[in-house]
Design an enzyme around this catalytic site. Sequence first.
Site, short mmCIF file in Angstrom:
data_model
loop_
_atom_site.label_atom_id
_atom_site.label_comp_id
_atom_site.label_asym_id
_atom_site.label_seq_id
_atom_site.Cartn_x
_atom_site.Cartn_y
_atom_site.Cartn_z
N VAL A 75 0.83 -1.21 0.00
CA VAL A 75 0.00 0.00 0.00
C VAL A 75 0.86 1.26 0.00
CG1 VAL A 75 -1.72 1.30 1.30
CG2 VAL A 75 -1.97 -1.17 1.05
N LYS B 290 -6.55 -0.49 10.26
CA LYS B 290 -7.85 -0.76 10.89
C LYS B 290 -7.72 -1.22 12.34
CE LYS B 290 -7.82 -5.03 8.31
NZ LYS B 290 -6.93 -4.63 7.22
N GLU C 86 -9.92 6.79 6.05
CA GLU C 86 -10.76 6.19 5.00
C GLU C 86 -10.21 4.84 4.55
OE1 GLU C 86 -13.58 5.48 3.21
OE2 GLU C 86 -13.81 7.63 2.91
N GLY D 245 -11.09 -0.53 1.42
CA GLY D 245 -10.17 -0.10 0.36
C GLY D 245 -10.51 1.24 -0.24
N GLU E 3 -3.69 -14.69 3.16
CA GLU E 3 -2.34 -14.83 3.68
C GLU E 3 -2.05 -16.29 4.04
OE1 GLU E 3 -1.00 -11.69 6.18
OE2 GLU E 3 -2.79 -10.52 5.79
N ASP F 235 -10.84 -9.51 10.71
CA ASP F 235 -10.64 -8.34 9.86
C ASP F 235 -11.96 -7.59 9.68
OD1 ASP F 235 -8.93 -7.01 7.48
OD2 ASP F 235 -10.93 -7.48 6.73
N LYS G 115 -13.27 -3.64 11.05
CA LYS G 115 -13.89 -2.64 10.18
C LYS G 115 -15.30 -2.30 10.64
CE LYS G 115 -11.25 -4.37 6.20
NZ LYS G 115 -11.33 -5.37 5.10
N GLY H 80 -6.01 -3.88 -2.18
CA GLY H 80 -5.12 -3.68 -3.32
C GLY H 80 -4.33 -2.38 -3.18
#
Lengths: 426, 426
Positions: B14, B105, B129, B134, B190, B201, B205, B302
Amino acid sequence: MKKVGLAILGLGVVGGGTYHILTEHREFYQKTQGVDISVENVLEINRERALALGIPEEKIASNIAEVVTNPDVNIVVEVIGGVGVAREFVLAALNAGKTVVTSNKELVCKYSHELEHAAKAHNAGLYFEASCVGGVPIIRTLLDGVQANHITSMMGIINGTTNYILTKMSNGGESYESALKEAQRLGYAEADPTSDVEGYDAAYKLSILSSLAFHTKVPLSEVSREGISSVTQEDIADGKKLGYCIKLLAIGKQTKDGIEVRVHPTFVKADHPLAAVNDSFNAVYITGDSVDDVMLYGRGAGALPTGSAIVSDVIFAATHAENKYSTFKNEEKAEKGVKFAKDYRSAYYLRISATDKTGVFAKITSILGSNNISLDEVLQKVSDENDRATITLVTHETHETAIHNAVSKINALEVASVERVLRVVS
Amino acid sequence: MKKVGLAILGLGVVGGGTYHILTEHREFYQKTQGVDISVENVLEINRERALALGIPEEKIASNIAEVVTNPDVNIVVEVIGGVGVAREFVLAALNAGKTVVTSNKELVCKYSHELEHAAKAHNAGLYFEASCVGGVPIIRTLLDGVQANHITSMMGIINGTTNYILTKMSNGGESYESALKEAQRLGYAEADPTSDVEGYDAAYKLSILSSLAFHTKVPLSEVSREGISSVTQEDIADGKKLGYCIKLLAIGKQTKDGIEVRVHPTFVKADHPLAAVNDSFNAVYITGDSVDDVMLYGRGAGALPTGSAIVSDVIFAATHAENKYSTFKNEEKAEKGVKFAKDYRSAYYLRISATDKTGVFAKITSILGSNNISLDEVLQKVSDENDRATITLVTHETHETAIHNAVSKINALEVASVERVLRVVS
C-alpha cells in the site's frame, strides 16, 4: 454551539420533505454535528401549504427580498425547479452573500458559470448534491471520495422513471405504453413524460456529473441523447437471448480522443453490476485510474431521499466553511482547448431485416468488414412469410461513424434494411 | 499554490502504491485541487525498497524523530499496520502536530480514543478512510454524504478474501479448503488466513464503521463474530434451493433495544443487491431514515484502490483545514449509557437431522412454537440409510436467544439434532 439559519424556497414535495427532516432531526444534528439548524424563512406562493406544514406565520416571507435581507438566514435552500424565478432567487441569495443549496439540475446544468461568478464574488457557497441521483452522495464522492483519481469512465442509471419502465417491460412483458401508464399512476412519471423518457433529465445530470468528474465544463449541448420511447419487446427479447438487460445509460468517458457524453438505451451484460439495478433505483458506476471500479446505488428521487441530500449539503456547508469553491476550480478552463469526442467507440447490436436469399448475408458482412467492423456474435432468425430473414448481430468495439456508414450502405442495398441499432456494454 | 509535505511510514504494497499515485498525479492535483503535494520523507526498514521506488536518498529518514521534527512535513501517512511501532509512530506524529492519514484498521479500532486525544491536544487531523473497504469512500459517505440521517442499519461484505472464497465455493463447487488454497495462490489470502476467514478483519472494520454510523464508540469486544471455515457445500446447495447466496456479512443495526454488531456467514436472498457482489469485491448497504437504501460497491483491497483512499484523505486534509475533528465529536459519550443488543432479531435457517418417524417433526415444531418461532419455509429431505431425515427450515424473524433455546431443546430430544444454524437476510 454554531447556529445556522435556513430559508427554504418552495414547499413542494422536496421542500416539504426537507422541512420535515430538518425539524425532526434538529436535536440530532445538535448532538452529532455540533450545529443548530433552524428554518428562519420559507417562500411559497401557496401560503396554505406552508401553514399546513406547521410553519409559523411570521416565518413565511412575502418576497425574495425579505429572505435575502434577513440577517438570521445564512443558507438558502432552493427547491422550486426550472430556470425562471429559481434562477432569479438563487442569484439574489448569492449576491446577498448567502450560501445556496439547490436540487435544481436544469439551473446548475445551464447556468453554473453565472451562479459560480455570483457565489465567488460574494463569498457565498454553492452546493447541489440533490441535483443528481437523489439521496446518493455521488457529488460528494466525486469531489471528496475519489478525487485522487483520473476518472476515465462513468456509467449511470440516473433516471428512475425510465428504469422503472424498462424493468416493467423486461420482467412483466409489458409494452412501453402500458409501463409508462403504470409509472404515471404511481407518480414516477409526469403527465408529460418527455423530459424523463426522452433522456433530457439524464442529460442534465450527466452534464453536471461529467463536469465534476472531468474537471471542465461539459455543456449540455455536447451530450448525445436518445430516449427509451422506441424500445420494444423485440429489443428486450433479443437482449435476453444474447444475455443482456436493456437500460437507459448515461455514459461519460475521457479518452485520448476527448470527452464523450451520451445518454441512450443500452444493452448491458446481465452479470454487470448495473444490470441488477431495477425499478426506480439509480446507480452510478465510476472507473478511476487508481480506485478501479466503484458503484453507488440508491434512490434517485423522492421527498426524503432528495431531502437527505439537501440537508447533508446544509450540514457540510455549515461545518466546512473552507473550500466552498471546490466545484469552481476549473471554471476558467471550461471552454478553452477541451475536446469532445463525438466519434466515440462502442460495441453495437444491429437488427437487420433482409431478403432470405443466398449472398445477402455475405453482402452485409462485406459492408461491415469494409468499415472495419468485426462481429462478436450472430443470431439469425429465418421468418417464413415474404421470404424475409431477421439477422441479429453484436459487433466488437468500433467507431460510431463506422456504424453510421455501414448502416447507410446496408440500407442502400435493396435487399436489406437495418431496423435497430443499440449500443452494448459488457 | 498551497504546498503540502508528506511523510510515508512503510513502503509495503500500500505504501508503494500510495507513493506511485502521488508522484504520477502531482501535476494533476496542482491543476484540479489547487494543492502541491510532495513526499518529503519516507521511513522504511528496507532501504533498498525505497531506493527501488526511485526515492532520493536524502528523503529516506533513519528514524521517526527525523520525520516528526521535519518542518516540511505536514501530513504523515502510516501504512505499516499492526499496533506496535505503527501506534508509537502515529502518536509521535500527532504529538508533533502533524495530521495523520492511516490505513490501519486494527490501530483505529483499538486505539481511537488515544489517537483522538493526541490529535485534539495538538491540533492535528486524523483520517482513516483507507482502514475500511479499500478504495470505496464509505467513511466520507458516513461523515459527509448521509450524515443527515439516523442510520438504522448497515450490512457489508467488507472482507474480500472471504467473499472470493465463498464465490468460488458457490460458482465452482469447490470445497472450502480448495478455494482457500486458490485465494492464497492469488495473494488474496495470507499464509495464515485466520484474520480473514474467522472474521477478525471484518470485525475491526465493523467496529470502526458502526462507531461512525451510530455516533458512539462501538468497541471490538461488542462485535459477535463467526467465520466461514465451517461453510460447506451442503450449506451452499441448500441455500440455492431456497433462493439464497451465502456471504460473510458484517451487520450493524441501531434499534430500540440498542446497537447490535455482528459478523457471520449469512444467507442473502438472491435478488438482494449484496447477493450480486462477487469475487474479491466489497460493498456496504446502508439504510437511513431519510435516504432509505444506499449501497457503495468497489475494491476492498489492493495497492492502488487503498492508495486512492489514502490520497483522497490527504487531499481532503490539505483542502479542508476546518472540522478535522469530525470523527471525534462523540468521543466523550462513547461509553456512558450506550446499550448493545446481544439478543438481536433475525430470520434463521436450521438444518436438523432427525429420526424418520411419525411425530418427530411435530416435536420439533412444537419446540419452535413454544419459543415463539414461526416458520417461513420448510424443505424436508428423506434420506434412506439409517432411517434418518434431514429437515431444513427458514424461520420468520425471531430473537437470537429464542433460537438458542430451541436448538438446545431440539438437541435434547434423542431423536433429532440441529446440524447447522445460519442467519438469513431477505
